[in-house]
Design a protein around this motif. Structure first.
Motif, PDB file in Angstrom:
ATOM      1  N   TRP A 120      25.869  17.224 -36.562  1.00 48.37           N
ATOM      2  CA  TRP A 120      25.117  18.291 -35.897  1.00 48.37           C
ATOM      3  C   TRP A 120      25.489  18.396 -34.431  1.00 48.37           C
ATOM      4  CZ3 TRP A 120      23.481  13.762 -37.919  1.00 48.37           C
ATOM      5  CH2 TRP A 120      23.025  12.801 -37.019  1.00 48.37           C
ATOM      6  N   GLN A 121      25.033  19.471 -33.842  1.00 51.25           N
ATOM      7  CA  GLN A 121      25.268  19.820 -32.450  1.00 51.25           C
ATOM      8  C   GLN A 121      23.899  20.081 -31.846  1.00 51.25           C
ATOM      9  OE1 GLN A 121      27.516  19.872 -29.868  1.00 51.25           O
ATOM     10  NE2 GLN A 121      28.998  21.143 -30.913  1.00 51.25           N
ATOM     11  N   PRO A 122      23.471  19.572 -30.741  1.00 47.64           N
ATOM     12  CA  PRO A 122      24.232  18.712 -29.842  1.00 47.64           C
ATOM     13  C   PRO A 122      24.196  17.239 -30.255  1.00 47.64           C
ATOM     14  CG  PRO A 122      22.071  19.169 -28.904  1.00 47.64           C
ATOM     15  CD  PRO A 122      22.133  19.889 -30.218  1.00 47.64           C
ATOM     16  N   HIS A 123      25.296  16.561 -30.024  1.00 49.85           N
ATOM     17  CA  HIS A 123      25.351  15.114 -30.214  1.00 49.85           C
ATOM     18  C   HIS A 123      26.402  14.578 -29.257  1.00 49.85           C
ATOM     19  CE1 HIS A 123      25.931  11.150 -31.924  1.00 49.85           C
ATOM     20  NE2 HIS A 123      24.842  11.319 -32.636  1.00 49.85           N
ATOM     21  N   TRP A 124      26.117  13.452 -28.631  1.00 48.64           N
ATOM     22  CA  TRP A 124      27.054  12.928 -27.643  1.00 48.64           C
ATOM     23  C   TRP A 124      28.429  12.649 -28.225  1.00 48.64           C
ATOM     24  CZ3 TRP A 124      29.200   8.121 -28.371  1.00 48.64           C
ATOM     25  CH2 TRP A 124      28.530   7.268 -29.247  1.00 48.64           C
ATOM     26  N   LYS A 125      28.475  12.370 -29.537  1.00 49.17           N
ATOM     27  CA  LYS A 125      29.751  12.037 -30.156  1.00 49.17           C
ATOM     28  C   LYS A 125      30.692  13.248 -30.170  1.00 49.17           C
ATOM     29  CE  LYS A 125      31.983   8.719 -32.342  1.00 49.17           C
ATOM     30  NZ  LYS A 125      32.217   7.414 -31.687  1.00 49.17           N
ATOM     31  N   GLN A 126      30.076  14.472 -30.162  1.00 48.80           N
ATOM     32  CA  GLN A 126      30.902  15.693 -30.239  1.00 48.80           C
ATOM     33  C   GLN A 126      31.909  15.772 -29.092  1.00 48.80           C
ATOM     34  OE1 GLN A 126      30.985  17.798 -32.688  1.00 48.80           O
ATOM     35  NE2 GLN A 126      28.961  18.067 -33.616  1.00 48.80           N
ATOM     36  N   SER A 127      31.554  15.169 -27.948  1.00 46.95           N
ATOM     37  CA  SER A 127      32.482  15.235 -26.824  1.00 46.95           C
ATOM     38  C   SER A 127      33.500  14.109 -26.849  1.00 46.95           C
ATOM     39  CB  SER A 127      31.692  15.193 -25.513  1.00 46.95           C
ATOM     40  OG  SER A 127      31.017  13.969 -25.433  1.00 46.95           O
TER      41      SER A 127
END
Lengths: 327, 659, 335
Positions: free
Chosen positions: A221-228
């Motif tokens: 899902w978004q937002p998640h710190w892993k996305q960056s």
């Protein structure tokens, strides 16, 4: 006899020491640089175990303490326990609830028992979806949509010992909302639904997939710190239809669409308004945009600041944003 | 016959008795075969009329308590005051700890260790306590310590009287044993949400959860100690006219002191086992740091906090051994005996001094120059392990799933449920008799009666999930035993090896499982084999310990006799020590089993699925899934009791009962 | 057969340094407090002749169990030498030591040391099994040995089904089954009832007569020592205080300690007639006895007859003993 004697002597020692120390002790309330002076009953804000939740609470703490002069205590706690805490008033408010995961809590506490009140939207929206690493789509562009997974050969790229001949679909923490089993069945995809059991296990699976360049298909899902930190691409699922919304409400097992957008909302204990009307009003008005929340979160996840430090830095620079929450 | 003895020779069992027993056995076998065939003809799946509706009832009860928790008299007059009392105890403890400040706490740990366990224990306790501050956040550690102290205190206040009661009544023992087994194996996640409803959030429910989990050894070991008071000592008491109370307080409890102290020790260890889970309730202590580290994938941070928890546990352990070693000790021999009063005085003065210094220096925070960064080295070590071994471990993991776990699971699920019931009952019968057969049969029957839960394309039988869990548990037990037995055997024969192993076992036993979840997933991938590995890590230490203990408890005489006839060390072990340690080793395996089942829930967090996942969902979505969770937890408990009773029957079977 | 030279056993740190030093003579408590050492056995030497029964007698803690364990190095001696049939046991390597234990010496233990998980037959066959004898042979021999000790046909029992006396018969059979030249007995009968103990002692006497083994026997029971021993060593504080025949020990105790021990021993049971007989004289005699007959066994002969009894050794008359002579031995007992 010996033990009890020992204890008695030790106890006497403690008593003497406490007398001695009572003369010299003074109360110095500790606090970081730039902490504001506060008094009165503390407002207790829940911080659930993800960065967004922690920074919301830290920003609110900063603004309340420095403008209302009311102390705020941050309670790090599991999101389900948060509801029980708001029910009995041991937690005053929580600023980020993902509606998809807490429909039953909302029905029980907000609608039926009325011990918790809805404080309105926080601002950012969130979206759950199916994700694959970017390197997978680079090699097999057809996997950018669910149609690509209908090909058993392509699905097999995701096969593991757990999924056998099928491709593995990895789900994280089972407490998060999921229609994945239904989507797989109703779209007739050659996939096997495997529950990793926890967010930590899910994140580690992502790392492992990137380390070995092995394909992985997962709910994320978004937002998640892993996305960056890693490049994940969302797999396109069928548009949300009325039929799917109805199916979700009736739990008939017929869900076959993408996940709906989650509008994050705030909630407070019903007693907060009488306990501290000013804080209640402020929290009701509090809103952050996705960018604003990301800005604070980046200071925590990227620069290694504590949530309090990040909130203070952001608040100092964005007076215009939070002054709208006052008065 | 050359010598006529004054003693009569025992008579061999008559052929008739043997034949009769054989007849009985074949009748039983016949009955089982008939039942099994019947079962095959009968339905393959658990019939729906068997469902006891436990799930719905539990869900309704939970809903009722949510709605009425502020109004019902049971809450206003019992749970609320109790909650307030727990909070008050915690606050008192916090006042003392804050007042002592870190120098005082370290000195206190040393003083208590010294005065109850000798110089070594004192140094160990103080050093471990200092270590807590060095590797982890001191203030958060004090919250953990406070919760632990209050929980242990309550566990003893409840556990010792219960232990006395069970020692005096066989009936009470039987009933309470089932309750204790339940407390030990019922996944915490199942009663996590109800506990919040009854005791609110933060500290009080954390104390309750800890007490439930840590209580069993206090009861068990008190009971054990009292029941093992030598008959002659009871006779001495009675012959001098002691009444029941005097008998208890002047003879039995003092004689059972060692066992009770061991119980205290075990209570502490168990209590520390739930620190991380309890922090989900909002205690904001070291456990929370572990969880945060996990959430942010910072293994080093989580491990550092985990190490802090381990050191805290070790410090309390050294404070509670309560037994001075009386071995040849040059240190002890060279030192003049200090009168007890003087020593106590010295201890008190030391603590007072530490407190005064702490207050004078205003040592509210643990000094930064004393702290050590353990997170980074742990991180690099973990990364190295992951990079070096993950291909081999993943291959092992795949093999385990494909060729071992999956086939066993398929077999168990393929078998008609009633066949499993009958087969396990038959194992029970052969192991001990009709009573055990009925008991274990009933356990499985109840699992079958737990109904279905949503899953897959429709609904899944809890029975099938139970079989999935059973298959993993069996594999985990076999693996644990295969790993632990040789190590236990070596450490049972070599003091050096045992000393070498001890710190590793201590850490493996107390280090929160959450700390190693990430490496386990990285090495083995999410899935059932990662779950099995998590169980094995947790179950191996007690199995090694108990095997070693069993080896060491073998009487000296037969071993010496074997040596005198020219047995080599290896022959002696194989022909004498191992066979004689068989019972203890089997009991060790029995304990291993309980540990494995207690870890099923952790296994679910790395993808093992099965009952553990069902139980976890009780916490994850209490408003809709508590009922399912209760059913899943019950199924785990029933599996545990079934496996426990059967293996215990093997461990206690008459010597020479099987040829 | 067995020779022991200057054997020491000291426990505790750096034990070698205590051997033969003045510290070794410190009182027990002081030595332990100062150096952490305990001397279990000091400077013991002995020789056992083939076919002899050598008894070591002492109270608990006197070091006798340590001594017998040092013979086959179940306990490693700190200093000194042990020879069995001329071979230096103390210098033997592991393999040689196993061969000595398997072939030359066997031992009977105080608490039997039976293996509870094995049948009697497999217990008795244990030594043979270690020696590598095949199953059929060793079970046959074990079966015969069981019969020899009075437990015929009981091979399939487990030890826990037997009484203590019967268990020790099994222990005895196990030691006999390997047909060793030397048998060591570590207080084998001390855990048994008096009647059974007596029976077992007779058993030893009988076996010795029939099989002619060399035996070293540890006991704390003086009566037992006197009945079985060709020679007796009295042990105290880890050293021998007297070594001699039963008669020597009883009639000429080496010191006050031994004298106290033997005070109540009925002399007539111990003393042979040749020790108290009168010079040879002409008849008539009421009968004749051999020179090694115990005095009490002459009582029946002289009780009903005034005439003396002739004492013979190797067919020749060596002396006479009459009623007065016998009575004076018996009367002398209560001095």
């Amino acid at each position: 006899m010996r033990t009890s004697g020992t204890k008695r002597v030790l106890f006497a020692g403690v008593a003497i020491a406490s007398l001695l120390a009572a003369c010299g002790s003074d109360d110095t309330s500790g606090g970081g640089s730039g902490a504001c002076t506060t008094k009165g009953d503390a407002i207790k804000l829940a911080a659930n175990p993800w960065t967004g939740s922690a920074v919301n609470a830290a920003v609110a703490k900063r603004v309340i303490e420095c403008n209302l002069g009311t102390p705020v205590e941050i309670v790090e706690i599991d999101e389900n326990a948060t509801w029980v805490g708001m029910d009995d008033g041991s937690i005053d408010a929580v600023l980020e609830i993902w509606p998809s995961g807490h429909a039953a809590d909302k029905a029980t506490y907000i609608e039926e028992k009325k011990s918790v009140v809805d404080l309105g939207l926080l601002g950012p929206s969130a979206k759950i979806g199916w994700y694959v690493p970017k390197f997978v789509v680079d090699e097999h562009p057809e996997l950018a949509t669910f149609e690509g997974f209908k090909d058993p050969e392509l699905a097999k790229l995701f096969a593991t010992a757990e999924s056998g001949d099928l491709g593995q679909f990895t789900m994280g923490d089972p407490s998060y909302v999921t229609y994945d089993e239904q989507i797989i069945a109703n779209l007739e995809l050659p996939l096997k639904y495997v529950v990793a059991g926890s967010e930590a296990a899910l994140l580690t699976s992502i790392d492992k997939a990137f380390a070995d360049k092995t394909p992985i298909l997962l709910q994320f899902w978004q937002p998640h710190w892993k996305q960056s930190k890693v490049e994940l691409v969302e797999v396109k699922l069928p548009e949300v239809t009325q039929a799917c919304t109805d199916s979700a409400a009736s739990a008939d097992g017929g869900y076959a669409c993408d996940y709906p957008v989650d509008e994050l909302y705030k909630a407070a204990s019903a007693g907060l308004e009488t306990k501290n009307a000013a804080a209640f009003a402020l929290l009701s008005k509090l809103q952050l945009t996705t960018d604003q929340q990301n800005e604070v979160a980046a200071m925590v996840d990227g620069e290694g600041k504590t949530a309090d430090e990040a909130a203070a830095a952001w608040a100092d620079a964005n007076k215009d944003v939070w002054s709208a929450w006052l008065g | 016959m050359s010598a006529v003895s004054v003693e009569s020779l025992p008579e061999l069992e008559s052929a008739e008795v043997v034949a009769q027993r054989r007849r009985k056995r074949s009748i039983a076998l016949g009955a089982f075969v008939v039942l099994a065939t019947l079962a095959l003809v009968m339905s393959h799946e658990v019939p729906s009329w068997l469902d006891l509706n436990i799930q719905t009832k539990a869900q309704q009860a939970y809903k009722w308590t949510i709605i009425h928790r502020q109004s019902a008299p049971i809450f206003t007059h019992f749970f609320q005051p109790l909650t307030d009392f727990l909070q008050w105890l915690y606050d008192m403890g916090m006042h003392v700890l804050e007042f002592l400040r870190w120098p005082g706490v370290v000195a206190m740990a040393g003083a208590i260790g010294w005065r109850t366990g000798g110089v070594r224990a004192g140094i160990g306790a103080a050093a471990a306590m200092l270590g807590v501050g060095m590797v982890a956040d001191w203030n958060l550690a004090m919250i953990t310590l406070d919760i632990m102290l209050v929980s242990v205190l309550i566990a003893l206040v409840l556990g010792i009287p219960l232990g006395i009661w069970t020692a005096r009544s066989d009936r009470a023992e039987r009933v309470i044993r089932v309750l204790l087994d339940t407390a030990q194996v019922m996944p915490i996640f199942v009663y996590f949400s109800p506990v919040q409803v009854f005791f609110g959030i933060k500290v009080p429910p954390a104390i309750i959860v800890t007490v439930i989990y840590a209580l069993p050894p206090a009861v068990r070991l008190t009971n054990h100690g009292l029941r093992n008071v030598p008959v002659v000592l009871n006779e001495v008491g009675e012959s001098f006219g002691a009444n029941a109370r005097q008998q208890l307080f002047k003879v039995q409890l003092p004689v059972a002191r060692r066992a009770i102290l061991l119980g205290l020790n075990q209570v502490i260890m168990m209590a520390f086992g739930v620190v991380v889970l309890a922090s989900l309730l909002g205690t904001g202590d070291l456990g929370q740091v572990v969880l945060n580290g996990l959430q942010k994938q910072k293994v080093g941070d989580a491990a550092a906090a985990g190490l802090g928890i381990v050191l805290l546990a070790i410090s309390l352990d050294r404070m509670s051994t309560g037994e001075r070693s009386h071995k040849f000790s040059r240190l002890g021999a060279a030192m003049p005996a200090v009168p007890r009063r003087v020593a106590n005085g010295v201890a008190v003065v030391a603590v007072v001094l530490a407190v005064v210094v702490g207050q004078a220096l205003n040592a509210t925070a643990f000094p930064a120059w004393l702290t050590v960064d353990v997170a980074s080295p742990i991180d690099s070590f973990v990364t190295w392990v992951q990079d070096t071994f993950r291909h081999q471990t993943q291959a092992t993991s795949d093999f385990l799933v494909t060729y071992i776990i999956e086939p066993i699971e398929n077999l168990l699920q393929w078998l008609p449920w009633f066949v499993v019931v009958v087969a396990v009952s038959f194992i029970g019968f052969v192991s001990k008799g009709w009573r055990l057969a009925t008991g274990v049969g009933l356990c499985l029957f109840l699992i079958a009666a737990l109904g279905t839960i949503p899953g897959g394309d429709g609904r899944v039988l809890l029975w099938d999930l139970a079989m999935a869990t059973l298959s993993q548990v069996l594999v985990a037990i076999v693996l644990s035993v295969v790993i632990a037995l040789p190590l236990g055997m070596i450490s049972g024969r070599s003091d050096r090896f045992e000393r070498f192993l001890r710190p590793f076992l201590d850490i493996a036993q107390v280090l929160p499982a959450f700390v190693y979840l990430i490496p386990v997933v990285f090495l083995f991938g999410v899935g059932r084999s990662a779950g099995v590995v998590a169980c094995v890590i947790y179950a191996v230490p007690p199995c090694i310990r108990l095997t070693s203990l069993g080896m060491r408890e073998v009487p000296h005489a037969p071993r010496e006799a074997a040596t005198s006839f020219g047995a080599t060390g290896q022959q002696e072990m194989r022909m004498v020590q191992l066979p004689l340690a068989r019972k203890s080793i089997l009991l060790g395996i029995n304990q291993t089993l309980m540990m494995v089942l207690a870890t099923v829930i952790i296994a679910a967090l790395v993808g093992a699925g099965g009952l553990g996942l069902v139980a976890y969902e009780a916490t994850a979505k209490p408003n809709i899934k508590l009922g399912q969770g209760v059913a899943g937890g019950l199924a785990i408990v029933l599996l545990a009791i079934m496996l426990d009773r059967v293996t215990q029957a093997w461990g206690t079977s008459k010597q020479g009962g099987n040829q | 057969m067995i020779s022991v030279r200057d054997l020491w056993k000291v426990y505790g740190p750096r034990a070698e340094r205590i051997v033969g030093s003045p510290e070794a003579d410190l009182p027990r408590g002081q030595l332990e407090a100062q150096h952490g050492n305990v001397v279990a056995m000091r400077d013991v030497s002995l020789d056992v002749a083939p076919g002899e029964v050598f008894v070591v007698m002492g109270l608990s803690g006197s070091g006798k169990s340590t001594l017998i364990r040092c013979i086959t190095r179940l306990i490693e001696p700190t200093a000194g030498k042990v020879f069995i049939e001329g071979d230096d046991v103390t210098a033997a390597n592991d393999d040689q030591l196993l061969q000595i234990r398997r072939h030359k010496v066997s031992m009977v233990f105080q608490h039997f040391g039976l293996l509870p998980h094995r049948t009697l037959l497999d217990n008795v066959a244990f030594g043979l099994e270690l020696r590598g004898v095949d199953k059929k042979d060793r079970r046959e021999r074990a079966d015969r040995t069981l019969a020899l000790v009075g437990l015929p046909g009981m091979g399939e029992y487990k030890p826990h089904q037997l009484s203590g006396g019967q268990q020790q018969r099994v222990g005895l059979a196990r030691a006999l089954a390997t047909d060793p030249d030397i048998m060591l007995f570590d207080e084998p009968f001390s855990a048994l009832d008096p009647l059974i103990r007596r029976e077992m002692q007779d058993e030893i006497v009988r076996l010795r007569r029939e099989l002619g083994k060399t035996m070293m026997f540890i006991t704390h029971d003086l009566q037992e020592a006197l009945r079985l021993g060709d020679r007796i060593a009295i042990m105290r504080d880890g050293r021998f205080v007297q070594v001699g025949t039963p008669a020597e020990v009883v009639l000429q105790p080496a010191d006050e300690y031994v004298a106290n021990f033997v005070r109540d021993v009925p002399r007539s049971h111990i003393v042979p007639v040749d020790a108290v007989m009168a010079p040879p004289s002409d008849g008539p005699f009421s009968g004749e006895v051999s020179a090694d007959t115990k005095v009490r066994d002459v009582v029946a002969l002289v009780a009903h007859n005034e005439l003396p009894v002739r004492v013979v050794r190797d067919g020749a008359t060596v002396g006479t003993i009459d009623r007065v002579g016998v009575l004076s031995v018996i009367a002398g007992e209560d001095r």
